[in-house]
Write an enzyme that holds these catalytic residues in place. Structure first.
Site, PDB file in Angstrom:
ATOM      1  N   ASP A  11      -2.262   7.883   4.377  1.00 26.16           N
ATOM      2  CA  ASP A  11      -1.936   6.338   5.163  1.00 26.16           C
ATOM      3  C   ASP A  11      -2.337   5.468   6.145  1.00 26.16           C
ATOM      4  O   ASP A  11      -3.408   6.963   6.838  1.00 26.16           O
ATOM      5  CB  ASP A  11      -0.508   6.633   4.537  1.00 26.16           C
ATOM      6  CG  ASP A  11      -0.340   4.771   4.577  1.00 26.16           C
ATOM      7  OD1 ASP A  11      -0.373   4.063   4.225  1.00 26.16           O
ATOM      8  OD2 ASP A  11       1.278   4.299   5.173  1.00 26.16           O
ATOM      9  N   GLU A  12      -2.908   4.859   6.116  1.00 27.19           N
ATOM     10  CA  GLU A  12      -3.309   4.241   7.525  1.00 27.19           C
ATOM     11  C   GLU A  12      -4.620   4.564   7.828  1.00 27.19           C
ATOM     12  O   GLU A  12      -4.829   4.969   9.899  1.00 27.19           O
ATOM     13  CB  GLU A  12      -2.268   3.918   8.548  1.00 27.19           C
ATOM     14  CG  GLU A  12      -0.782   3.461   8.164  1.00 27.19           C
ATOM     15  CD  GLU A  12      -0.739   1.683   8.325  1.00 27.19           C
ATOM     16  OE1 GLU A  12      -2.175   1.361   8.502  1.00 27.19           O
ATOM     17  OE2 GLU A  12       0.054   1.673   8.392  1.00 27.19           O
ATOM     18  N   GLN A  43      -6.444  -3.907  10.194  1.00 29.62           N
ATOM     19  CA  GLN A  43      -6.040  -3.467  10.773  1.00 29.62           C
ATOM     20  C   GLN A  43      -6.269  -2.552  12.156  1.00 29.62           C
ATOM     21  O   GLN A  43      -5.100  -1.862  12.207  1.00 29.62           O
ATOM     22  CB  GLN A  43      -4.388  -3.344  10.348  1.00 29.62           C
ATOM     23  CG  GLN A  43      -4.041  -4.404   9.449  1.00 29.62           C
ATOM     24  CD  GLN A  43      -2.457  -4.373   8.643  1.00 29.62           C
ATOM     25  OE1 GLN A  43      -1.616  -4.360   9.366  1.00 29.62           O
ATOM     26  NE2 GLN A  43      -3.047  -4.156   7.233  1.00 29.62           N
ATOM     27  N   LYS A  69       0.504  -1.444  -0.038  1.00 30.77           N
ATOM     28  CA  LYS A  69      -0.063   0.230  -0.590  1.00 30.77           C
ATOM     29  C   LYS A  69       0.521   1.333  -0.275  1.00 30.77           C
ATOM     30  O   LYS A  69       0.101   2.481  -0.576  1.00 30.77           O
ATOM     31  CB  LYS A  69      -0.871  -0.195   1.688  1.00 30.77           C
ATOM     32  CG  LYS A  69      -0.412  -0.091   2.819  1.00 30.77           C
ATOM     33  CD  LYS A  69      -1.282  -0.237   3.983  1.00 30.77           C
ATOM     34  CE  LYS A  69      -0.510  -0.194   5.287  1.00 30.77           C
ATOM     35  NZ  LYS A  69       0.234   0.737   5.650  1.00 30.77           N
ATOM     36  N   THR A  70       1.786   1.266   0.828  1.00 26.02           N
ATOM     37  CA  THR A  70       2.924   2.165   1.014  1.00 26.02           C
ATOM     38  C   THR A  70       3.257   2.431  -0.814  1.00 26.02           C
ATOM     39  O   THR A  70       3.334   3.798  -1.026  1.00 26.02           O
ATOM     40  CB  THR A  70       4.534   2.616   1.749  1.00 26.02           C
ATOM     41  OG1 THR A  70       3.749   2.191   2.955  1.00 26.02           O
ATOM     42  CG2 THR A  70       4.318   3.411   1.821  1.00 26.02           C
ATOM     43  N   ARG A 126       2.903 -10.226  11.101  1.00 29.57           N
ATOM     44  CA  ARG A 126       4.033  -9.639  10.212  1.00 29.57           C
ATOM     45  C   ARG A 126       5.007 -10.202   9.792  1.00 29.57           C
ATOM     46  O   ARG A 126       6.236 -10.419   9.940  1.00 29.57           O
ATOM     47  CB  ARG A 126       4.492  -9.127  12.504  1.00 29.57           C
ATOM     48  CG  ARG A 126       3.641  -7.935  12.890  1.00 29.57           C
ATOM     49  CD  ARG A 126       3.458  -6.802  11.737  1.00 29.57           C
ATOM     50  NE  ARG A 126       2.300  -6.842  11.616  1.00 29.57           N
ATOM     51  CZ  ARG A 126       1.653  -5.677  10.225  1.00 29.57           C
ATOM     52  NH1 ARG A 126       2.860  -5.439   9.310  1.00 29.57           N
ATOM     53  NH2 ARG A 126       1.054  -6.669   9.516  1.00 29.57           N
TER      54      ARG A 126
END
Length: 739
Positions: A198-199, A229, A9-10, A591
């Protein structure tokens, strides 16, 4: 954009920014990009720089807090603050809140300042002003909220008197600025034609309103996030912001990123199986082109020491076998910070290097806080908290009585403590020695305030520390003295290199209005735990699951997978909390790149008591075909010993009695595993008495030495023959009467 874990996504966000500039001719200054951590912000800037081959000069790229601080530095006067304001971090704001509570005679021993801070923080993030909060709760029946309604306005008034903001204000005050000064809002609406976030799943109400206001004119709002998340509800994040985005912004185009580039097929299958049980989510399924990989390891251990020893042993064996190349490839994640102690002990015994993310921050250490208090007072003479911290450090003969008289004088005259200290000789109640100490202190602060205008921050701190004799003072402070001295040296070294970051971060404009010291203090106040994390250090990383978000490792251990610990017991009272706990487990699973190892303990000391535990239902959510189930070597030994004990008891009882005893024990064991704490799961437990012999499945035979509590909370203390004294919660213990 709905972007699953590890889906890039980044990269998507940064590529969009680069293309807007390079292919569509959008000037960088028309772009605002916002994220949540300094680490993510730096990564975003670097990726854009690489894609463009140059700096995106003029673009605003940063965290919500840093951008909020930047806006307030420019426009603080509109809200009644001076642009040279101080930013109180979490510890400083807590100390200030405690001082305010004491000033209005609220007993801080009976009413937790942390609890009050949480209420005030929640109110701020919901954009509820002190006046609105007081109107709602000031005359209510809830004594806690009623008291908070007294404290909140006084706390905010104190911050303003000291020309200070707390962390929440950096989010709230820009929204207030836009509301009270529409011209300022219009200026930024016109400037930022493209807003990227973002996020987004982590935004709270104040952040939502900020973005909504900025993007109102052009409506070019792109958000990237993953509702699966969303794990910060406890600090105000509102998952509805992402779940209801299409309803808030009709005509939204939703793009799903479901291709994972990080984890093996088995790890992703486990993650998908866990998260599908959540109801409040947008449907998506992660997939990967990687091989299935090794199964998820699930190990049962005897207690937290056994669990930690197993984890350390696995890491050690991995290095020996060559399956593990470097220690930094491993992360051990846990639900609560308290779990790190036994893990640290086990790693130390094995000589395995480790680093903890989320322990005491560098800038929270006492010796660093003392230096920073001097710097804050030099930068902002109205900072009362900084004044009180260092006015008599090192000692200047300024006692408690002198400070109390100074405080009264300052209040009568309407002056700051520093201003009042400069008039100490005019205060009859202040002793002569105290007045001399105050005058010396004021002279020092004023001298360095002048120096700060033309001196770089590194040399400024170096001179201040030398003039105060702080190094010599620290060396007198016992066994940790040398470490404290090294910490101060590290602070100076970091400040020496600060100048290089100014042009990029502030576009040169800030130097016209602020000293380098002002900007250095702002950077320090916005540092987070993750900013101290060294990804290049060859050490195992220990951290909570919350801190692990956004990171990835080849090998991940998740420790403490027990019901009541993960998920926490209180989560069962609220379906939304239980879903957030499950999302936290999902974050932990995703993770891992190559290996995922889960562990749980049959017994764990919590709040000073031994608790008999069972596997978390989250562990049961992972299909059996994905799991390699194991027991620790110690647990195998103890069970073998228990088997020998049962055999000996059986020989004494006779075959028929033994069969009946086994049948009763197995039935009871089934009940313990499935009843989930029903009060009637063992009718005998409440009648256990001191001196009675009992048998436990793991600990063997023992004698009851004490019982306490009632109903579901009956506790039993037993002296076991083989393992010593244990205090158990009866409804989970599965005790049988002994022989």
């Amino acid at each position: 954009m709905l972007a699953g874990a590890g889906s890039g996504k980044t990269r998507v966000l940064t590529v969009r920014i680069a293309r807007l500039i390079e292919e569509h001719g959008v000037p960088p200054e028309r772009i605002l990009a916002v994220t949540f951590t300094n680490k993510a912000s730096r990564e975003m800037k670097e990726r854009i720089r690489v894609l463009l081959g140059r700096d995106p000069a003029g673009a605003w790229v940063g965290t919500f807090h840093s951008l909020g601080a930047r806006l307030l530095r420019r426009h603080a006067e509109v809200l009644g603050w001076d642009p040279g304001f101080t930013i109180f971090d979490a510890e400083e704001s807590l100390r200030e809140l405690k001082r305010v509570m004491e000033s209005i005679q609220v007993d801080t021993r009976r009413l937790s300042p942390k609890a009050i801070r949480t209420v005030i923080s929640d109110a701020k993030n919901q954009l509820v002003s002190p006046r609105e909060f007081s109107n709602e709760h000031g005359d209510g029946f809830d004594l806690f909220l009623k008291t908070a309604a007294r404290i909140y306005p006084e706390y905010q008034r104190s911050l303003k008197t000291q020309n200070a903001f707390d962390f929440d204000d950096l989010l709230v005050k820009p929204v207030e600025l836009f509301k009270v000064h529409p011209g300022t809002l219009e200026k930024y609406q016109n400037r930022f034609a493209f807003v990227l976030v973002d996020e987004y799943q982590d935004t709270n109400h104040a952040q939502f309103r900020f973005l909504e206001a900025i993007a109102e004119r052009y409506k070019n709002l792109m958000v990237v996030g993953d509702d699966d998340q969303s794990i910060y509800g406890w600090r105000g994040a509102d998952i509805r912001n992402i779940l209801e985005f299409e309803r808030t912004y009709p005509g939204t185009k939703v793009v799903r990123l479901e291709q994972n580039y990080r984890s093996t097929g088995t790890i992703l299958a486990a993650a998908n199986a866990v998260i599908r049980w959540n109801v409040e989510r947008k449907e998506k399924t992660l997939r990967t082109d990687r091989e299935h990989g090794r199964p998820v390891t699930l190990v049962e251990t005897a207690d937290e020491s056994d669990e930690s020893a197993w984890i350390a042993g696995e890491i050690e064996q991995g290095m020996i076998d060559g399956q593990l190349g470097r220690y930094r490839e491993v992360a051990v994640l846990y639900r609560t910070n308290a779990q790190s102690r036994s893990l640290e002990d086990a790693l130390l015994r094995k000589g395995i290097p480790y680093q903890i993310v989320g322990g005491m921050r560098f800038y929270e250490r006492r010796e660093i806080q003392n230096v920073l208090a001097y710097l804050r007072l030099i930068s902002n003479p109205a900072d009362m908290a900084a004044f009180q911290r260092v006015v008599n450090y090192p000692r200047r003969g300024i006692g408690k009585s002198t400070l109390e008289q100074l405080q009264r004088f300052a209040e009568r005259q309407g002056k700051s403590l520093l201003e009042a200290a400069g008039m100490a000789t005019q205060i009859d109640e202040v002793p002569r020695a105290g007045a001399r100490g105050l005058e010396s202190f004021v002279s020092l602060i004023r001298d360095y305030s002048i120096r700060a205008a033309g001196l770089a921050v590194g040399p400024l701190i170096e001179r201040l520390v030398a003039e105060l004799g702080l190094m010599e003072q620290l060396l007198k402070e016992g066994p940790e003295a040398e470490d404290r001295v090294e910490n101060v040296k590290e602070l100076i070294a970091g400040a020496m290199g600060f100048e290089a970051s100014l042009p990029e971060e502030w576009e040169g404009e800030a130097l016209d209005r602020f000293t380098e010291l002002d900007l250095f203090l702002q950077q320090v106040s916005l540092v987070t735990n993750l900013d101290r994390y060294d990804s290049d250090s060859d050490a195992v990383t220990l951290m909570t699951l919350h801190n692990a978000k956004g990171l990835e490792y080849p090998i991940v251990f998740i420790a403490g997978l027990e019901d009541g610990l993960f998920p926490l017991s209180r989560a069962y009272d609220d379906p939304a909390q239980l879903e957030e706990e499950r999302r936290l487990f999902y974050v932990g699973i995703t993770r891992a790149r190559d290996r995922l190892l889960l562990s749980w303990a049959r017994e764990r000391r919590r709040a000073g008591e031994f608790m008999v535990c069972k596997l978390s239902p989250f562990g049961a959510d992972i299909p059996h075909m994905l799991i390699d189930t194991r027991r620790s070597a110690r647990l195998d030994r103890e069970r073998a010993a228990l088997g020998r004990h049962r055999q000996m008891v059986g020989e004494e009882m006779g075959g028929r009695a033994l069969s009946r005893w086994h049948a009763d024990t197995e039935a009871q064991g089934d009940q313990v595993d499935s009843a989930e704490g029903d009060e009637d799961m063992n009718q005998d437990l409440a009648r256990l008495v001191k001196g009675e012999r009992v048998v436990h499945e793991m600990f063997g035979a023992g004698e009851v030495v004490e019982t306490s509590g009632y109903g579901r909370d009956v506790k039993v203390t037993v002296d076991f023959d083989s393992v010593g004294r244990k205090r158990l919660l009866a409804r989970y213990a599965g005790l049988e009467r002994g022989f």
